[in-house]
Design a protein around this motif. Structure first.
Motif, PDB file in Angstrom:
ATOM      1  N   ALA A 120      31.345  31.224  26.625  1.00  0.00           N
ATOM      2  CA  ALA A 120      31.563  32.150  25.517  1.00  0.00           C
ATOM      3  C   ALA A 120      31.029  31.552  24.225  1.00  0.00           C
ATOM      4  CB  ALA A 120      33.051  32.459  25.375  1.00  0.00           C
ATOM      5  N   GLN A 121      30.606  32.450  23.315  1.00  0.00           N
ATOM      6  CA  GLN A 121      30.008  31.996  22.072  1.00  0.00           C
ATOM      7  C   GLN A 121      31.071  31.464  21.120  1.00  0.00           C
ATOM      8  OE1 GLN A 121      27.364  35.508  20.928  1.00  0.00           O
ATOM      9  NE2 GLN A 121      28.687  36.272  22.510  1.00  0.00           N
ATOM     10  N   ALA A 122      30.605  30.808  20.070  1.00  0.00           N
ATOM     11  CA  ALA A 122      31.518  30.339  19.031  1.00  0.00           C
ATOM     12  C   ALA A 122      32.120  31.531  18.304  1.00  0.00           C
ATOM     13  CB  ALA A 122      30.776  29.445  18.050  1.00  0.00           C
ATOM     14  N   THR A 123      33.262  31.302  17.708  1.00  0.00           N
ATOM     15  CA  THR A 123      33.939  32.358  16.976  1.00  0.00           C
ATOM     16  C   THR A 123      33.039  32.899  15.871  1.00  0.00           C
ATOM     17  OG1 THR A 123      36.043  31.288  17.396  1.00  0.00           O
ATOM     18  CG2 THR A 123      35.989  32.924  15.650  1.00  0.00           C
ATOM     19  N   THR A 124      33.020  34.215  15.734  1.00  0.00           N
ATOM     20  CA  THR A 124      32.207  34.820  14.700  1.00  0.00           C
ATOM     21  C   THR A 124      32.851  34.619  13.338  1.00  0.00           C
ATOM     22  OG1 THR A 124      33.352  36.909  15.084  1.00  0.00           O
ATOM     23  CG2 THR A 124      31.253  36.589  16.207  1.00  0.00           C
ATOM     24  N   GLY A 125      32.061  34.855  12.304  1.00  0.00           N
ATOM     25  CA  GLY A 125      32.556  34.735  10.943  1.00  0.00           C
ATOM     26  C   GLY A 125      33.162  36.033  10.450  1.00  0.00           C
ATOM     27  N   PRO A 126      33.005  36.321   9.162  1.00  0.00           N
ATOM     28  CA  PRO A 126      33.598  37.520   8.574  1.00  0.00           C
ATOM     29  C   PRO A 126      33.006  38.797   9.167  1.00  0.00           C
ATOM     30  CG  PRO A 126      32.921  35.947   6.879  1.00  0.00           C
ATOM     31  CD  PRO A 126      32.322  35.490   8.173  1.00  0.00           C
ATOM     32  N   GLU A 127      33.690  39.909   8.915  1.00  0.00           N
ATOM     33  CA  GLU A 127      33.211  41.179   9.434  1.00  0.00           C
ATOM     34  C   GLU A 127      31.987  41.651   8.664  1.00  0.00           C
ATOM     35  OE1 GLU A 127      36.185  44.431   7.458  1.00  0.00           O
ATOM     36  OE2 GLU A 127      37.081  42.981   8.818  1.00  0.00           O
ATOM     37  N   GLU A 128      31.334  42.663   9.204  1.00  0.00           N
ATOM     38  CA  GLU A 128      30.086  43.189   8.658  1.00  0.00           C
ATOM     39  C   GLU A 128      30.236  43.587   7.186  1.00  0.00           C
ATOM     40  OE1 GLU A 128      26.663  43.638   8.169  1.00  0.00           O
ATOM     41  OE2 GLU A 128      26.766  43.917  10.361  1.00  0.00           O
ATOM     42  N   PHE A 137      37.173  45.888  10.761  1.00  0.00           N
ATOM     43  CA  PHE A 137      37.768  45.164  11.883  1.00  0.00           C
ATOM     44  C   PHE A 137      39.143  44.610  11.519  1.00  0.00           C
ATOM     45  CE2 PHE A 137      38.401  41.398  14.537  1.00  0.00           C
ATOM     46  CZ  PHE A 137      38.022  41.840  15.799  1.00  0.00           C
ATOM     47  N   SER A 138      39.285  44.114  10.292  1.00  0.00           N
ATOM     48  CA  SER A 138      40.561  43.521   9.878  1.00  0.00           C
ATOM     49  C   SER A 138      41.676  44.547   9.796  1.00  0.00           C
ATOM     50  CB  SER A 138      40.404  42.829   8.528  1.00  0.00           C
ATOM     51  OG  SER A 138      39.941  43.740   7.536  1.00  0.00           O
ATOM     52  N   GLU A 139      41.324  45.818   9.689  1.00  0.00           N
ATOM     53  CA  GLU A 139      42.332  46.873   9.602  1.00  0.00           C
ATOM     54  C   GLU A 139      42.729  47.436  10.971  1.00  0.00           C
ATOM     55  OE1 GLU A 139      43.864  47.501   6.963  1.00  0.00           O
ATOM     56  OE2 GLU A 139      42.559  46.689   5.394  1.00  0.00           O
ATOM     57  N   VAL A 140      42.033  47.034  12.010  1.00  0.00           N
ATOM     58  CA  VAL A 140      42.358  47.519  13.347  1.00  0.00           C
ATOM     59  C   VAL A 140      43.656  46.865  13.825  1.00  0.00           C
ATOM     60  CG1 VAL A 140      41.586  47.602  15.767  1.00  0.00           C
ATOM     61  CG2 VAL A 140      39.945  47.987  13.905  1.00  0.00           C
ATOM     62  N   TYR A 141      44.509  47.639  14.453  1.00  0.00           N
ATOM     63  CA  TYR A 141      45.759  47.121  15.023  1.00  0.00           C
ATOM     64  C   TYR A 141      45.458  45.899  15.891  1.00  0.00           C
ATOM     65  CZ  TYR A 141      50.057  47.213  17.869  1.00  0.00           C
ATOM     66  OH  TYR A 141      51.223  46.885  18.521  1.00  0.00           O
ATOM     67  N   ASP A 142      46.234  44.839  15.713  1.00  0.00           N
ATOM     68  CA  ASP A 142      45.912  43.546  16.320  1.00  0.00           C
ATOM     69  C   ASP A 142      45.677  43.619  17.827  1.00  0.00           C
ATOM     70  OD1 ASP A 142      45.847  42.132  13.984  1.00  0.00           O
ATOM     71  OD2 ASP A 142      47.875  41.316  14.161  1.00  0.00           O
ATOM     72  N   LYS A 143      46.477  44.394  18.536  1.00  0.00           N
ATOM     73  CA  LYS A 143      46.346  44.442  19.991  1.00  0.00           C
ATOM     74  C   LYS A 143      45.220  45.359  20.445  1.00  0.00           C
ATOM     75  CE  LYS A 143      51.125  43.112  20.775  1.00  0.00           C
ATOM     76  NZ  LYS A 143      52.452  43.452  21.385  1.00  0.00           N
ATOM     77  N   PHE A 144      44.520  45.950  19.489  1.00  0.00           N
ATOM     78  CA  PHE A 144      43.376  46.799  19.799  1.00  0.00           C
ATOM     79  C   PHE A 144      42.054  46.082  19.537  1.00  0.00           C
ATOM     80  CE2 PHE A 144      45.482  51.258  19.198  1.00  0.00           C
ATOM     81  CZ  PHE A 144      46.130  51.095  20.404  1.00  0.00           C
TER      82      PHE A 144
END
Length: 372
Positions: A31-39, A138-145
């Motif tokens: 798996a790739q490294a963790t991505t940075g901030p959202e678009e 992305f940050s506003e999406v419900y955590d489990k989604f």
């Protein structure tokens, strides 16, 4: 198809074919490294970048009929008219193995997959097949989604329950699944097969866990019309051939000919329809545009059922966010989907009660490379 295949580098090996069935990695590395901030680019900026990339996009979408995503396609093309969008609808359980086979043979078609088979996204992420990416919002999406690293994100909140025709049932409408086995509804119920669709299977499993196998036996005696496709119950109620439908989606606040039920103190089921960009996608920028558009506030505010995957979108008056309904069993469905052995036992047991699945798949037979 031969010209399409000739343009692809065939990667199939015994190891790759085995990995496509979930046996080990698929040769894509860890798996790739963790991505940075959202678009941070706007939709218009992504649109221009997608056109510069070639302006093509292929999406494999889980669904029941060839036209089920026509509204989505029309809305996307109204906003981005110069994108050459191909959106292929099929049962998720066929799309996922189709993608596995394409990966194993070096003939990948889709850029984006949006499917009900939640367990596949976990597996594909572990195999390194998904592009980690966080769309705007992305940050506003419900955590489990969402996957915390951006490997996948839910783009729609969907729920399954039962429904009825107000004009056909009158004032004595069914309020819980237990009401469905009342003899007065004999011959008046349509249902999708629980042993053909895993979301319907989970719904029926919740019913049995609450009411026991006696409920299943009593329902089997109701002369239920079972059919393939989770669209079939609502279609039957809408057409007036049956008063009640079981195992499909709907809008709880709709005032149309079908009343979709959130039962009081009884189970229904819901999930976030996951979407991801494949790491080997040919049109990654267009895929990013699509995910950003799906998560955008206007798109989420216009959901067909009133529910959004975003925590900053307030449902219409009369609804709560989907994750605030404990009887929706949001946490249970991903666990259910991951236990494939248990799912097979549930399927075969329901086949004993309701008979084997019959009929062609409602999206048609699409083969190995639809959309190519």
């Amino acid at each position: 198809m031969s010209s399409f295949l000739s343009r692809r580098r065939v990667l199939a090996t015994g190891a790759a074919a085995g990995a496509a069935l979930g046996i080990g990695a698929l040769g894509a590395g860890p798996a790739q490294a963790t991505t940075g901030p959202e678009e941070t680019r706007t939709l218009d900026e992504l649109y221009q970048a997608a056109l510069a990339e070639g302006g093509k996009l292929v999406v494999y979408a889980g669904g029941d009929t060839p036209t089920q995503q026509d509204f989505t396609k029309a809305a996307f093309l109204k906003r981005f008219p110069d994108i050459d969008l191909t959106l292929v609808v099929d049962y998720s359980k066929y799309h996922d193995v189709r993608v596995d086979n394409q990966l194993a043979t070096g003939t990948l078609v889709p850029d984006v997959v949006q499917l009900q088979t939640l367990q596949d996204f976990t597996r594909w992420e572990q195999q390194g097949q998904l592009l980690r990416y966080k769309p705007a919002g992305f940050s506003e999406v419900y955590d489990k989604f969402k996957d915390p690293h951006g490997a996948w994100v839910a783009i729609g909140a969907i729920a399954f329950s039962f429904m009825y025709s107000p004009s056909a049932v009158g004032s004595d409408a069914p309020r819980t699944p237990l009401d469905l086995v009342d003899p007065r509804w004999k011959g008046k119920i349509a249902s999708s097969y629980p042993h053909d669709d895993d979301a319907v299977l989970y719904l029926y499993s919740l019913y049995v866990q609450k009411y026991g196998w006696k409920w299943a036996a009593e329902l089997a005696a109701q002369n239920v019309r079972f059919a393939r496709g989770s669209n079939s119950p609502g279609d039957a109620v809408r057409a007036g051939t049956h008063a009640i439908g079981v195992g499909g989606s709907g809008a709880p606040l709709s005032t149309g000919p079908v009343k979709w039920v959130i039962p009081d103190g009884a189970p229904f089921m819901a999930w976030g329809q996951r979407a991801a960009i494949l790491k080997q996608a040919a049109n990654k920028t267009a895929a990013k545009l699509y995910l950003n558009w799906q998560l955008s506030l206007p798109t989420q505010q216009g959901s067909f059922n009133g529910w959004s995957v975003r925590t900053d979108v307030t449902p219409p008056t009369g609804l709560k966010p989907l994750w605030e309904y404990p009887d929706a069993h949001l946490d249970g469905f991903p666990r259910f989907m991951a236990d494939r052995a248990a799912i097979e036992r549930w399927k075969q047991t329901f086949a004993l009660y309701f008979g084997e699945v019959k009929g062609d798949p409602t999206p048609g037979w699409l083969g190995l490379h639809p959309g190519a």
